[in-house]
Structure formats: C-alpha cells, structure tokens
Scaffold this active site. Structure first.
Site, PDB file in Angstrom:
ATOM      1  CG  PHE A  60       2.138   3.212   8.067  1.00 44.21           C
ATOM      2  CD1 PHE A  60       1.753   2.760   9.308  1.00 44.21           C
ATOM      3  CD2 PHE A  60       1.773   4.537   7.558  1.00 44.21           C
ATOM      4  CE1 PHE A  60       0.939   3.912  10.032  1.00 44.21           C
ATOM      5  CE2 PHE A  60       0.984   5.224   8.326  1.00 44.21           C
ATOM      6  CZ  PHE A  60       0.449   4.897   9.585  1.00 44.21           C
TER       7      PHE A  60
ATOM      8  CD  GLN B  13      -1.884  10.480   0.599  1.00 44.53           C
ATOM      9  OE1 GLN B  13      -1.622  10.815   1.724  1.00 44.53           O
ATOM     10  NE2 GLN B  13      -1.110   9.637   0.096  1.00 44.53           N
TER      11      GLN B  13
ATOM     12  CG  HIS C 158      -5.951   8.475   4.801  1.00 44.18           C
ATOM     13  ND1 HIS C 158      -6.491   7.579   5.189  1.00 44.18           N
ATOM     14  CD2 HIS C 158      -4.496   8.576   5.365  1.00 44.18           C
ATOM     15  CE1 HIS C 158      -5.533   6.949   6.157  1.00 44.18           C
ATOM     16  NE2 HIS C 158      -4.326   7.623   6.533  1.00 44.18           N
TER      17      HIS C 158
ATOM     18  CG  LEU D 153      -6.178  10.161   9.613  1.00 42.86           C
ATOM     19  CD1 LEU D 153      -6.338  10.009   8.117  1.00 42.86           C
ATOM     20  CD2 LEU D 153      -4.907  10.891   9.881  1.00 42.86           C
TER      21      LEU D 153
ATOM     22  CD  GLU E 128      -1.052   4.024   5.567  1.00 43.45           C
ATOM     23  OE1 GLU E 128      -1.375   4.944   5.258  1.00 43.45           O
ATOM     24  OE2 GLU E 128      -0.229   3.068   4.892  1.00 43.45           O
TER      25      GLU E 128
ATOM     26  NE  ARG F  37      -1.589   7.216   3.993  1.00 42.19           N
ATOM     27  CZ  ARG F  37      -1.080   8.121   4.748  1.00 42.19           C
ATOM     28  NH1 ARG F  37      -1.066   9.463   4.278  1.00 42.19           N
ATOM     29  NH2 ARG F  37      -0.899   7.972   6.095  1.00 42.19           N
TER      30      ARG F  37
ATOM     31  CG  HIS G 238      -4.374  12.682   5.292  1.00 43.85           C
ATOM     32  ND1 HIS G 238      -4.627  13.180   6.413  1.00 43.85           N
ATOM     33  CD2 HIS G 238      -3.175  12.225   5.234  1.00 43.85           C
ATOM     34  CE1 HIS G 238      -3.808  12.878   7.260  1.00 43.85           C
ATOM     35  NE2 HIS G 238      -2.962  12.297   6.524  1.00 43.85           N
TER      36      HIS G 238
ATOM     37  NE  ARG H  40       1.754  12.381   3.162  1.00 43.80           N
ATOM     38  CZ  ARG H  40       1.366  11.874   4.078  1.00 43.80           C
ATOM     39  NH1 ARG H  40       2.271  11.146   4.729  1.00 43.80           N
ATOM     40  NH2 ARG H  40       0.114  12.073   4.699  1.00 43.80           N
TER      41      ARG H  40
END
Length: 597
Positions: free
Chosen positions: A121, A234, A236, A250, A253, A311, A376, A411
C-alpha cells in the site's frame, strides 16, 4: 417541559463503527455496564469503506518488517507532526490486535503456507496490509459486531446525540433524540467514549456516507474539548468521477497495491515524473516502468512503483495533471489494472469489479477506470492522550477517525483500521477504569432544558432550509478548503461560512419529529458549520504546505511549523485558534530515523 427516556451506564460509547465496537468490547470485558449508541443501524458504519486492508507489521511475506519500520513509515507519511508516542503504541500493538481479530473469527486472505496474507500500500515500505479481498472493513465490522453482541452489549440504534452533559467540567452523559420517533433521550454515564468518525459530508465530493457529519467532534468542541490540526483533511487520490451520480465513491488503494497504474490523457505514466517525487522518498521507488513491471512478480529484487507514494503526493499529482490539461475526459486520470488479467482482478478486487460494473457499466478487466481525488478522511480531530485516549475534558475519551494524534498531516492507507482496533480498545479500558474510580456526576436539568429548546427551535418559525445551507457549506468547503488552498480563498471561505453561521438561528424544519430528515439536517448543519469554521481558520493559521494541507502561498514545508500542532477551542461562542508544540521523540525513537529522514 418535554419528557425524555433515560438510561444509565458506567460507560457510554457514542458511535458503533470499528472504534466504538472495540471500545464497547473492552469496556464490557472490564466489568463496566456499557451502552452503545449509533446514529444508524448496527453494522452500518463508515469503517466498511476501508477496503484494502489493516496495516500491522506481522512480517508474513518474508520481508524484514517489524513495528520499527511501521513507526518510521507512519511518521514520514504524517510529515512528523504526529504524536510520536501515539505512533509507537500503534505500531507495537497493531499486530496483536489483528491476531485478536482473527481469534474473534475474522476470515483473512491467506498465503500458500496459511499465514494472513499482506499486500503493498502507499507509503508502506513492505507488504503490511492484512486483508480480505477488497472488503476488509466490512469483515472487521462483521467480526466486531458478532463479538459485541455475544457480550450482550446494550445497543441503541438510530439515536442522534447532540449535547454532552457536564458536571463542573466533567462529562457525565449525553442528550439527544431517537430518529424514528423524535422522542428525546438522555444517557447518564460515569465516562463517555466518542467514536463517531469524521466529517466528510461537509464536502460535496466525498467517499463518506451520510452519517459522517462530525457530530461527536462538534459535541466535544462545544463542551470545551480541544481540537487539533483540523486543517489536515485527506484527499484520497482515487475516487470515481463518472457517472456523475457516483462521483467521489472510493476506488480502493488496493487497485494500485495489486499493480494498477495511473496515466494521463497522453498515455504517460505520470507518477514517474521527477517533479512528483518528494526528496524524502527519492531512491526508494522503481527507477523506470521496466522495474515497476518486474516488481509485480519479484518484489524482493525490485522497488515499488511510484503509484504507491503516500496519498497526499498522488492526489496532488493527479490534480496537477488535470490543471495542465492532461486529464481524462471527466476531469481525472486513468487507472488501469487490465494487465493483471480478469481472473486475478476478480479474485483480488471483487468489490471494485462489481462497483464499476454495476454503477458505471464498466468492466475493469477490459477498460480503464477514470479516477480523481475525493475527500476520504480527517487526520485532525479531538486531541487524545496516547496512553488512554483521554481528551482535555475529564470523563471524555475519543478513538478512531474523530481523534487526533496518530496520522499527523497525512494518513497512510491501512492505518485507519488498525488505529480503531488499538485505540478503540485503549479508550474502552480507560473509560471503564475511570468509571470504577468515580461516582456518577450530578445531572443539571437546566442543560437538558436548554438543549431541548435548541432542538425544537427549527419547528418555531424560521425560514432557512437546512438542505440549502448544507449545500452552501459543501460549496464553501469545496471551493475554498479543497486540495489547493490560498490566503485569499481561505479568507473568502471564512467570510461565507460566518455568513451561514449567522443564519443558523433561523433554520426551519418541515413536518413532525418522527423520521424527519429536515429536522435531522438542522443539527447536522450546526455541527458542520462549527467544524468548517475550525478547518478554515486552522488552514489559514498553518503558513506552510504539509501533507494534506497544500497552501499555494506557502508552497514549502516550514521548519517552524514542523514543530507545531494547530489547536482550536470553542470559547464564548467563538472559535479560537492557537498552537501547541509537537511532542518530542524519545532518543530511542529518534535513532530509528538515522539516515532515513
């Protein structure tokens, strides 16, 4: 005076997503009578939107991973304004919480030798995401829900709480209403845990579901708790952009973790551009597309592709490509996983295959996806102690997305699910201990009467449509507190938000109190305006660019601001902004960065 139903517990947990459920389990197992309140139905929470996996350094993939590497990755991803002790606890305890979840009954994907399978990730040096296809959050919620129900947790579904009750500054319960009847309800408790998630619904383009209106953080804010780093929201990098009705949903990821590549309208794999590679990550990612292709089958001898940068970096890169006129037809970038083959895609990314097939009439095994940044997650929130999750108010604890301290300025994917396991448990334990040591507080009926009048005011002759005000809040936040911010934009956005704030006393609810979205939205807007003001003011205060806060007037990171967290408090009806020093790392933790920062 209006009547209300009343319940009494040692510990009241507000929010039944992953953090709330884990807190309730810990509280019950500590012997505390525990009430669990959720705005929606049990099992329906934003946790399910964490699809790709839960990060924990189990080291199952024959890579030299451990808590130290996870600590370093999380601090680097958060741009070093995370609370280092919070991150240390998190990285050390996450593996135990994952294995505990397995004992509860969670069904993880497996390696050929039977271990929990882990995938790569963004921002994680090694494969660390323990996963169940691309439905990890759903499996986590199912497992925690079954565990909590087996412990006979007292659950109150479809209840909106709107005010924390205080006794000389200590939180002693909460007041609100039951959504299906409109009846008022009061909970008395020796300790309260807030685990209500984030506030993404104050933005129009978001992956968040309808519950994410910031109720818990706003209640804590109004009661006097300190919020921290509210400017850190954040984006995303990969949300759906087409069809229009699906905008913001979404795209996990995990698609990039399984080898998905990003291209622009020219067909360029733009994340390889030198301008998009942050200095701190230079040399750690594949040098060219050939190495990235080899990485798919040989991760030991090749480096990750740059699509797996954190991200904030990927989101800004997509934004810049669109601004430069190289975007996809609907204003994003192309995400392509076709090279992995239909069988692999359907096995590893079943939810994504179904999502695009059903919502977009698109077969991702044969066609490219169009994606663009979407709101997100919120890194900022209620300031929480690393050891106990205690807030600045006695008797009040916070865990999960509504709390602040772990994620810093950005994050890393996968850290949210393990966050809620680690700190949900800690919050539940600490709240139960507080309840054992303290008698119930004294209820002040005047606070109940004030809140009752406030909740009923929209039925008494206002003229402001709550849905229109919500839409205005979304426009303000999207236009002025989006992915790229400026001083002029933030000032204009704040002026607009204050104008909306001045109209709140005239909110009008149509119809009765039972199942009334109009009435529910009246209070949602009050919460979102308060948090929106805190975000706009906090963003203007931090005069630098860092993580999720990209400030075009101050495009670089600042050594001065690297040492500060931005704070927000609510005093005499006003939002006040300040700062506090980022806590120092211990010498042992500092040593982990030698040659790596």
């Amino acid at each position: 005076m209006e009547t209300y139903d009343s319940f009494e517990y040692d510990v009241l947990v507000i929010g039944a997503g992953g953090a709330g459920l884990r807190a309730a389990i810990a509280s019950i197992e500590s012997g505390a009578s525990t009430g669990l309140v959720c705005k929606s139905l049990l099992g329906k929470a934003h946790t399910v939107m964490a699809e790709g996996g839960a990060a924990a350094a189990l080291g199952n993939m024959n890579e030299p991973d451990d808590w130290r590497v996870h600590f370093v990755d999380t601090m680097k991803g958060g741009k070093f304004i995370n609370h280092p002790r919070t991150v240390e606890i998190f990285a050390k305890e996450a593996p135990d919480r994952i294995l505990e979840l397995e004992k509860y009954g969670a069904v993880f994907d497996r390696t050929p030798d039977g271990k929990i399978s882990q995938r790569p990730f963004g921002g994680h040096l090694y494969r660390r995401l323990n996963h169940v296809g691309d439905r990890t959050g759903l499996e986590l919620i199912r497992t925690l829900q079954d565990k909590a129900v087996s412990l006979d947790v007292h659950t109150h579904m479809e209840v909106t709480l709107t005010r924390l009750l205080l006794d000389d500054g200590r939180v002693i319960g909460a007041f609100g209403y039951v959504r299906d009847t409109g009846k008022f309800v009061l909970f008395r408790a020796k300790a309260v845990v807030i685990a209500t998630g984030g506030w993404g619904k104050m933005f129009r383009v978001t992956s968040n579901s309808w519950e994410s209106t910031g109720d818990g953080a706003a209640m804590a804010f109004f009661a006097g708790a300190q919020l921290k780093d509210m400017e850190m929201v954040q984006f995303h990098p990969t949300g759906m952009v087409w069809p229009p009705g699906m905008k913001g949903i979404l795209v996990t990821e995990a698609v990039r973790g399984e080898g998905g590549i990003l291209t622009n309208s020219l067909g360029e794999r733009f994340m390889f551009k030198d301008e998009y590679m942050p200095e701190q990550y230079r040399g750690q990612f594949a040098e060219d597309e050939a190495e990235a292709r080899r990485w798919l089958d040989d991760k030991k001898n090749n480096r990750r592709p740059p699509e797996l940068l954190p991200r904030d970096v990927v989101a800004r890169s997509i934004y810049k490509e669109v601004q430069a006129g190289r975007g996809s037809p609907h204003g994003g970038a192309f995400l392509d996983i076709r090279h992995r083959g239909a069988a692999y895609i359907k096995a590893k990314l079943p939810s994504m295959y179904e999502q695009f097939h059903r919502l977009g009439d698109l077969d991702i095994t044969k066609e490219r996806m169009e994606v663009a940044p979407t709101i997100h997650y919120t890194m900022g929130g209620i300031a929480a102690d690393p050891e106990t999750c205690a807030t600045t108010l006695p008797g009040l604890y916070a865990a999960g997305e509504c709390a602040c301290g772990l994620h810093g300025a950005n994050r890393l994917g996968g850290n949210s699910l393990s966050d809620l396991l680690v700190f949900g448990r800690r919050a539940g334990l600490a709240a139960a201990e507080f309840a054992k040591a303290n008698a119930p507080g004294k209820l002040d009926e005047e606070q109940v009467e004030v809140e009752t009048r406030s909740l009923l005011a929209p039925f008494e002759g206002g003229n402001e449509n709550p849905f229109h005000l919500h839409s205005e809040v979304q426009d303000i936040m999207g236009e002025h507190a989006g992915i790229a911010r400026t001083t002029a934009g933030l000032e204009e956005g704040l002026a607009k938000m204050l104008a909306v704030k001045a109209r709140l006393p005239n909110l009008k609810a149509e119809g009765g109190r039972a199942y009334n979205p109009s009435w529910h939205t009246c209070r949602d807007v009050v919460h979102m305006v308060a948090l929106g003001e805190a975000i706009l003011r906090s963003a203007a205060e931090r005069k630098e660019s860092r993580g999720g806060h990209w400030y075009l007037d101050y495009p670089n990171e600042s050594d001065e601001w690297a040492k500060k967290n931005v704070t927000a408090t609510f005093v005499d009806g006003e939002v006040r902004i300040g700062s506090s020093p980022v806590p120092e790392m211990s010498p042992e933790l500092k040593a982990l960065f030698e040659g790596k920062k």
